[in-house]
Design an enzyme around this catalytic site. Structure first.
Site, PDB file in Angstrom:
ATOM      1  N   GLU A   1     -24.888  48.439  49.329  1.00 43.46           N
ATOM      2  CA  GLU A   1     -25.801  49.238  48.491  1.00 43.46           C
ATOM      3  C   GLU A   1     -27.241  49.097  48.971  1.00 43.46           C
ATOM      4  O   GLU A   1     -28.180  49.363  48.240  1.00 43.46           O
ATOM      5  CB  GLU A   1     -25.594  48.982  46.989  1.00 43.46           C
ATOM      6  CG  GLU A   1     -25.811  47.578  46.497  1.00 43.46           C
ATOM      7  CD  GLU A   1     -27.275  47.195  46.470  1.00 43.46           C
ATOM      8  OE1 GLU A   1     -27.693  46.539  47.452  1.00 43.46           O
ATOM      9  OE2 GLU A   1     -27.983  47.495  45.497  1.00 43.46           O
ATOM     10  N   TRP A   2     -27.364  48.712  50.255  1.00 46.03           N
ATOM     11  CA  TRP A   2     -28.627  48.760  51.006  1.00 46.03           C
ATOM     12  C   TRP A   2     -29.715  47.844  50.461  1.00 46.03           C
ATOM     13  O   TRP A   2     -30.910  48.067  50.716  1.00 46.03           O
ATOM     14  CB  TRP A   2     -29.152  50.217  51.082  1.00 46.03           C
ATOM     15  CG  TRP A   2     -28.077  51.221  51.281  1.00 46.03           C
ATOM     16  CD1 TRP A   2     -27.137  51.210  52.294  1.00 46.03           C
ATOM     17  CD2 TRP A   2     -27.763  52.363  50.460  1.00 46.03           C
ATOM     18  NE1 TRP A   2     -26.283  52.284  52.148  1.00 46.03           N
ATOM     19  CE2 TRP A   2     -26.644  52.997  51.040  1.00 46.03           C
ATOM     20  CE3 TRP A   2     -28.330  52.907  49.309  1.00 46.03           C
ATOM     21  CZ2 TRP A   2     -26.066  54.158  50.491  1.00 46.03           C
ATOM     22  CZ3 TRP A   2     -27.771  54.052  48.765  1.00 46.03           C
ATOM     23  CH2 TRP A   2     -26.656  54.658  49.349  1.00 46.03           C
ATOM     24  N   GLY A   3     -29.334  46.866  49.654  1.00 50.50           N
ATOM     25  CA  GLY A   3     -30.317  45.901  49.160  1.00 50.50           C
ATOM     26  C   GLY A   3     -31.093  46.378  47.948  1.00 50.50           C
ATOM     27  O   GLY A   3     -31.965  45.667  47.444  1.00 50.50           O
TER      28      GLY A   3
ATOM     29  N   ASP B   1     -30.109  51.942  56.506  1.00 51.10           N
ATOM     30  CA  ASP B   1     -29.368  51.967  57.776  1.00 51.10           C
ATOM     31  C   ASP B   1     -30.230  51.614  58.988  1.00 51.10           C
ATOM     32  O   ASP B   1     -31.340  52.113  59.148  1.00 51.10           O
ATOM     33  CB  ASP B   1     -28.769  53.365  57.999  1.00 51.10           C
ATOM     34  CG  ASP B   1     -27.639  53.641  57.025  1.00 51.10           C
ATOM     35  OD1 ASP B   1     -27.372  52.791  56.151  1.00 51.10           O
ATOM     36  OD2 ASP B   1     -27.019  54.718  57.143  1.00 51.10           O
TER      37      ASP B   1
ATOM     38  N   ASP C   1     -19.563  51.676  49.979  1.00 50.56           N
ATOM     39  CA  ASP C   1     -20.905  52.265  50.034  1.00 50.56           C
ATOM     40  C   ASP C   1     -21.415  52.633  48.640  1.00 50.56           C
ATOM     41  O   ASP C   1     -20.729  52.408  47.630  1.00 50.56           O
ATOM     42  CB  ASP C   1     -20.833  53.490  50.964  1.00 50.56           C
ATOM     43  CG  ASP C   1     -22.049  53.618  51.845  1.00 50.56           C
ATOM     44  OD1 ASP C   1     -23.121  53.139  51.458  1.00 50.56           O
ATOM     45  OD2 ASP C   1     -21.926  54.225  52.932  1.00 50.56           O
TER      46      ASP C   1
END
Ligand code: GLA
Length: 384
Positions: A176-178, A198, A143
């Site tokens: 890393e959520w883009g 998320d 994460d």
């Protein structure tokens, strides 16, 4: 000579990393249903169910614990699991999951703390990777909370190197959520990368993620996948049609399929969505092409995915609040973007969910797509 050796070793390294996930990884992860409330019994129960309820036999393989298994470090810096929630330790849990013929995944974070405030791996990457290898970890989700001034590319590369140095083959899931467009740099670093923040268990969250992934199809392929996040199938108050659309669209996107629901209370009709072999085979197709949106007219969308053997999957997706009824003759449309040539072949058209032949590409076919639903068809060339 030196350059040739260097090129060969870089090529070999990229290839060995890539061969870990030639098709999108499949499994289960604890976060979407249990969040912080995990313990060893819950995870063992899920592994037992995956092995027995049909999921394992259709390809679900990884049983992954997410955040909150870790509580601190010992005086030598070794990561410590929560001994109240995991009294037998993580190695015993991994052994148990392996004894079921499944694989085991774990979670950490590139920052000094995880998103839930537990110890992250910053400064301990090589030590943690050695610990994971010793425990028998097969998959690491990594994460990006509390990452401070680190660069994503550098931080993920460090952990990739640490996993490699551990000597164990471990799938590396970049989370890393883009933010830094990992699809542009993460091939060869991890086997999958999150493309968005998320997912939550609502239809608008699912459609938002689909929109954000629509343009990313050039970046996916065997060993390197866009990850639109774990499945919310069976969670919240998603309708059966919404669950089916969510699953179908993740398969069209060649997405990793990580179930995220409590398998103890899954309804049979929801389990049947997760274990539909024909739909899964579209996700797991050996070409590894991500689907693309062919057209969008208001809330009516047509998605196409090139498959092996000259076939293609087509998904009619209705985001509207009312039924979508229409007539369609494939041979009048242009499907060359997925290597379908109606001027060369006639194609058999089958409904994948219903496992039913609808006709040929030359026929005028009538479709009814339910509210928030899909019709998924496969085109197969008639080559005789
Ligand atoms: C982040 C990730 C989630 C989950 C949580 C755990 O939000 O994106 O998938 O792992 O952290 O804290």
């Amino acid at each position: 000579m030196f350059i040739a050796v260097l090129c060969f070793s870089l090529f070999a390294e990229a290839n060995s990393t890539d061969s870990l996930a030639l098709t999108p990884p499949m499994g289960w992860n604890s976060w979407n249903c249990f969040h912080r409330d995990i313990n060893e019994q819950k995870i063992k129960d899920m592994a037992d169910l995956i092995a027995a309820n049909g999921m394992k036999s259709v390809g679900y393989e990884y049983v992954n614990i997410d955040d909150c298994w870790q509580v601190g470090r010992d005086k030598d810096g070794n990561i410590l699991a929560d001994s109240v929630r995991f009294p037998s330790g993580i190695k015993a849990l991994a052994d148990y999951i392996h004894s079921k013929g499944l694989k085991f995944g774990i979670y950490s974070c590139a920052g000094s703390l995880t998103c839930a405030g537990r110890p992250g791996s910053r400064g301990y990457q090589f030590q943690d990777a050695r610990t994971y290898a010793k425990w028998g970890v097969d998959y690491l989700k990594y994460d990006w909370c509390h990452a401070e001034e680190q660069s994503p590319k550098g931080a993920y590369r460090t952990m990739k190197d640490a996993l490699k140095a551990s000597g164990r083959s471990i799938i590396f899931s970049i989370c890393e959520w883009g933010n830094s467009e990992p699809w542009k740099w993460a091939k060869g670093v991890g086997q999958l990368w999150r493309t968005t923040g998320d997912i939550i268990d609502s239809f608008p969250s699912i459609t938002d993620i689909i929109d954000r992934n629509a343009g990313l199809y050039p970046y996916a392929g065997p060993g390197h996948w866009n990850d639109p996040d774990m499945l919310q199938i069976g969670n919240g108050d998603l309708t059966l049609e919404e669950n089916r659309s969510h699953f179908t669209m993740w398969c069209m996107l060649a997405a990793p399929l990580l179930a995220g629901n409590d398998l103890k209370i899954i309804k049979p009709e929801v389990l049947n969505i997760l274990i539909n072999k024909d739909v899964i085979s579209i996700d797991q197709d050996s070409l590894g092409m991500q689907g693309q949106r062919l057209s969008k007219i208001g809330d009516h969308e047509i998605w196409v995915k090139q498959l092996a053997n000259g076939e293609a999957a087509v998904c009619f997706f209705n985001r509207d609040e009312k039924m979508w009824n229409f007539d369609y003759q494939f041979s009048k449309e242009d499907y060359r973007s997925v290597n379908i040539y109606f001027n060369k072949f006639s194609y058999t058209v089958s409904d994948v969910w219903k496992n039913w032949k609808l006709g040929t590409s030359k026929d005028n076919l009538k479709f009814k797509v339910p509210i928030h639903g899909v019709v998924l068809v496969k085109l197969a060339p008639n080559k005789d």
